[in-house]
Design an enzyme around this catalytic site. Structure first.
Site, PDB file in Angstrom:
ATOM      1  N   ALA A 260      -3.055  13.344  -6.094  1.00 47.28           N
ATOM      2  CA  ALA A 260      -3.375  11.928  -5.898  1.00 47.28           C
ATOM      3  C   ALA A 260      -2.427  11.356  -4.853  1.00 47.28           C
ATOM      4  O   ALA A 260      -1.282  11.788  -4.735  1.00 47.28           O
ATOM      5  CB  ALA A 260      -3.243  11.159  -7.210  1.00 47.28           C
ATOM      6  N   ALA A 262      -1.321   7.457  -2.972  1.00 48.48           N
ATOM      7  CA  ALA A 262      -1.451   5.998  -2.931  1.00 48.48           C
ATOM      8  C   ALA A 262      -0.507   5.443  -1.880  1.00 48.48           C
ATOM      9  O   ALA A 262       0.142   6.193  -1.140  1.00 48.48           O
ATOM     10  CB  ALA A 262      -1.154   5.410  -4.305  1.00 48.48           C
ATOM     11  N   GLY A 265       3.415   6.388  -2.917  1.00 47.02           N
ATOM     12  CA  GLY A 265       3.789   7.800  -3.016  1.00 47.02           C
ATOM     13  C   GLY A 265       2.607   8.668  -3.357  1.00 47.02           C
ATOM     14  O   GLY A 265       1.458   8.219  -3.323  1.00 47.02           O
ATOM     15  N   LYS A 288       5.797  12.515  -9.205  1.00 49.80           N
ATOM     16  CA  LYS A 288       5.460  11.472  -8.223  1.00 49.80           C
ATOM     17  C   LYS A 288       6.598  11.342  -7.222  1.00 49.80           C
ATOM     18  O   LYS A 288       7.748  11.087  -7.590  1.00 49.80           O
ATOM     19  CB  LYS A 288       5.198  10.140  -8.924  1.00 49.80           C
ATOM     20  CG  LYS A 288       4.758   9.038  -7.971  1.00 49.80           C
ATOM     21  CD  LYS A 288       3.973   7.931  -8.656  1.00 49.80           C
ATOM     22  CE  LYS A 288       4.793   7.136  -9.631  1.00 49.80           C
ATOM     23  NZ  LYS A 288       4.068   5.930 -10.120  1.00 49.80           N
ATOM     24  N   ASP A 437      -1.219  -4.120 -13.197  1.00 45.10           N
ATOM     25  CA  ASP A 437      -1.945  -3.343 -12.179  1.00 45.10           C
ATOM     26  C   ASP A 437      -3.114  -2.606 -12.840  1.00 45.10           C
ATOM     27  O   ASP A 437      -3.156  -1.377 -12.870  1.00 45.10           O
ATOM     28  CB  ASP A 437      -0.989  -2.349 -11.516  1.00 45.10           C
ATOM     29  CG  ASP A 437      -1.577  -1.761 -10.235  1.00 45.10           C
ATOM     30  OD1 ASP A 437      -2.578  -2.302  -9.735  1.00 45.10           O
ATOM     31  OD2 ASP A 437      -1.037  -0.756  -9.739  1.00 45.10           O
TER      32      ASP A 437
END
Length: 621
Positions: A260, A262, A265, A288, A437
């Protein structure tokens, strides 16, 4: 006005640096000076520079000559003109403008180049929190880096602003609004994560921008291309203080391709060795890793955005358009500050770990919430400000559920939305610590039926007094006592107390507030349905009332208090998820069962009063 904005933006750097170096001055004086017929270019350069060092700049007859001098200054200092492309392009953008505009931009840029050699390389004093004076002081010492980042943006904004002013002057503001909104969204999209975050924060503020702008900004996506995994591995090794192979089973770990990515990071799936685990067992984890130098990029971008907003706070003119620009810009400043504060907090992964631990503890302490929410555990021994290692959780993300159009998929989505809404009501009105979020990618249904909530970088807190005030507001809202909601909005900081205290002004605002709230909350449906109802209401008002309301809106602008921005974002997202399960979804109706339980279990006088309002409509029963 475009000329004034260009000059104000670029020459604001003139107090940040020393007079031009002797080396640059010699290079610049090689050019042949010729008299210039426009006096403003001379004044601009005199204000920005030491005239004895760069006399030839304000004697240039054409923008091309000014560009040539900028190139000479860069070559004298760096020997590599390619580094100056962004600066040169920003000057070239003004070639089609009057000569004095191009020259007033070229002069301070040349000064910046002349002082580039003395810019500090040490970033230890870069603030990690949203401290405006400290961040400004940091970038004042690095004018070339600041100019290289902001010059292209300034040029694009000036082109857009010039077109907008032309729309105003020609009476085409409404006609071209959708096109201008799309243009500003495209500008934001290309500028990076800080711009996108701020754009997303503004997108939930219908009190600040017209609908076409809101529609475009709501489509902004927090997605950027992944950075190099080689860079990620270097950063991980530095943060962990040892080779990755000492901690992770390299056969089952993949640090070559993120799972993943974003704006802040990207995430890798890995396995911690049994010998490196505190439990003595191997553990599958999500690693992450923060983007390199993101703190520098974000702080510079936020200061740049703030500078643009502050310019519009002082937008010249006495027209309704100029007044609207100033008012909206002043309303944007607290939105920007809240978004910026939260964004910089997201860059501290250790704070995120602490947020997750607190969230889990407080939610589990609430009756009825035990065994409902899952928070991924963090491996603290391998986590730092820039690296977060936490357990890998298997499950079905809400983004995947949204694609399942089967009856079973629809049933599961409805169940998840109910759990989410109940969870957020607990956060909002009981714990006061809210996950801010809530996009679908942060929610997952795990095999045991629990709802896994991820990413605790952005949180907001609601005080006990605010929580009770919101219950009172919802009680008046649900019972149809819209006139009393005006006092609630005063208590919550939405409108000034003077507006509620004046009977004449209250008589104007009260009924309109009532019909607005009724349209927003008494019916289901999405934003388009509610917007149409509100437009019909506005059109039906007689001229005298409409004029008085407009005067009051200028004197007492209704605005969202800064603390409420993230709350609105959270519940706006939840309503969107609810509408995906039913077009008649009404969030206030869905919240009612929780509010009822909350009222029945709280014996405080204010909660008792709110309960009477729910049951008797404000009467004594």
């Amino acid at each position: 006005r475009a000329s004034k904005m260009a000059f104000a933006t670029t020459t604001s750097l003139r107090n940040l640096v020393n007079p031009a170096s002797k080396k640059c001055a010699i290079s610049l004086r090689k050019s042949t000076a010729r008299p210039h017929k426009a006096g403003r270019a001379r004044l601009a350069c005199t204000a920005a520079l030491n005239p004895s060092d760069v006399t030839c700049l304000y004697n240039c007859a054409t923008p091309q000559e000014a560009l040539s001098l900028v190139r000479q200054a860069g070559s004298a200092l760096h020997g590599d003109v390619s580094e100056l492309v962004s600066l040169i392009e920003s000057v070239r953008a003004f070639e089609s403008q009057p000569e004095n505009v191009a020259l007033s931009v070229a002069a301070p840029l040349a000064l910046i180049l002349a002082n580039a050699a003395s810019e500090p390389d040490n970033d230890d004093d870069l603030p990690r929190e949203y401290d405006i004076p400290a961040i400004t002081a940091f970038w004042k010492k690095r004018p070339l880096a600041a100019a290289k980042r902001s010059s292209g943006l300034i040029a694009k904004l000036l082109v857009w602003a010039t077109q907008l002013l032309l729309d105003v002057q020609t009476g085409n503001l409404d006609k071209n609004m959708e096109a201008r909104a799309k243009q500003i969204k495209d500008i934001i999209t290309t500028q990076g994560p800080a711009f996108v975050k701020v754009g997303q924060a503004i997108a939930i503020r219908p009190d600040l921008l017209p609908p076409p702008y809101l529609k475009e900004l709501q489509s902004l996506l927090d997605q950027v291309a992944p950075f190099s995994s080689d860079e990620a591995q270097i950063l991980l090794k530095e943060e962990l203080g040892r080779p990755l192979s000492d901690i992770f089973e390299m056969e089952t770990s993949d640090f070559t391709k993120p799972v993943a990515s974003a704006s802040i990071g990207q995430v890798y799936k890995a396995t911690i060795k049994a010998s490196a685990s505190s439990t003595g067992k191997s553990m599958t984890v999500a690693v992450k890793c923060q983007r390199p130098n993101i703190l520098k990029t974000v702080t510079l971008d936020l200061i740049t955005i703030r500078g643009v907003v502050e310019f519009f706070c002082n937008f010249p003119g006495s027209s309704d358009f100029a007044f609207s620009c100033r008012q909206n810009a002043k309303g944007l400043l607290p939105v920007l500050d809240v978004a910026a504060t939260g964004f910089l907090q997201e860059l501290d992964y250790m704070q995120e770990a602490a947020n997750g631990a607190r969230f889990e503890k407080e939610m589990n302490a609430v009756k009825g919430m035990q065994g409902v929410i899952k928070v991924p555990s963090v491996v603290l021994e391998y986590s730092s400000r820039h690296v977060l290692v936490q357990e890998w959780v298997e499950g079905v993300k809400l983004t995947e559920l949204e694609k399942d159009l089967s009856e079973a998929g629809s049933t599961l989505r409805k169940s998840v939305v109910r759990k989410l809404l109940n969870s957020y009501m607990v956060q909002f009105l009981e714990t006061g610590f809210l996950h801010a979020d809530p996009h679908p990618g942060n929610f997952m249904v795990i095999p045991d039926g629990r709802l896994c909530i991820m990413d605790y970088g952005m949180m907001t807190e609601i005080s006990a007094d605010q929580r009770v005030a919101f219950v009172e507001y919802l009680a008046h809202l649900s019972s149809g006592q819209y006139d009393k909601t005006l006092d609630d909005l005063v208590a919550l900081g939405f409108v000034p107390a003077e507006l509620s205290a004046d009977p004449a002004k209250r008589a104007i605002v009260g009924p309109i507030l009532a019909e607005t709230l009724q349209a927003l909350y008494s019916t289901g449906g999405g934003l388009d349905v509610k917007t149409e109802i509100l437009q019909q209401q506005a059109q039906s008002r007689v001229g005298d009332i409409s004029d008085k309301l407009e005067e009051l809106s200028k004197e007492y602008p209704i605005s969202l208090p800064p603390y409420f921005v993230l709350i609105l974002r959270a519940f706006g997202t939840l309503e969107g998820l609810g509408l995906s399960t039913s077009s008649d979804f009404a969030i206030v109706d869905e919240c009612f069962p929780y509010i009822a339980r909350r009222l029945l279990s709280d014996d405080s006088p204010r909660m008792r009063g709110a309960l009477r309002t729910f049951i008797y409509g404000g009467g004594d029963g």
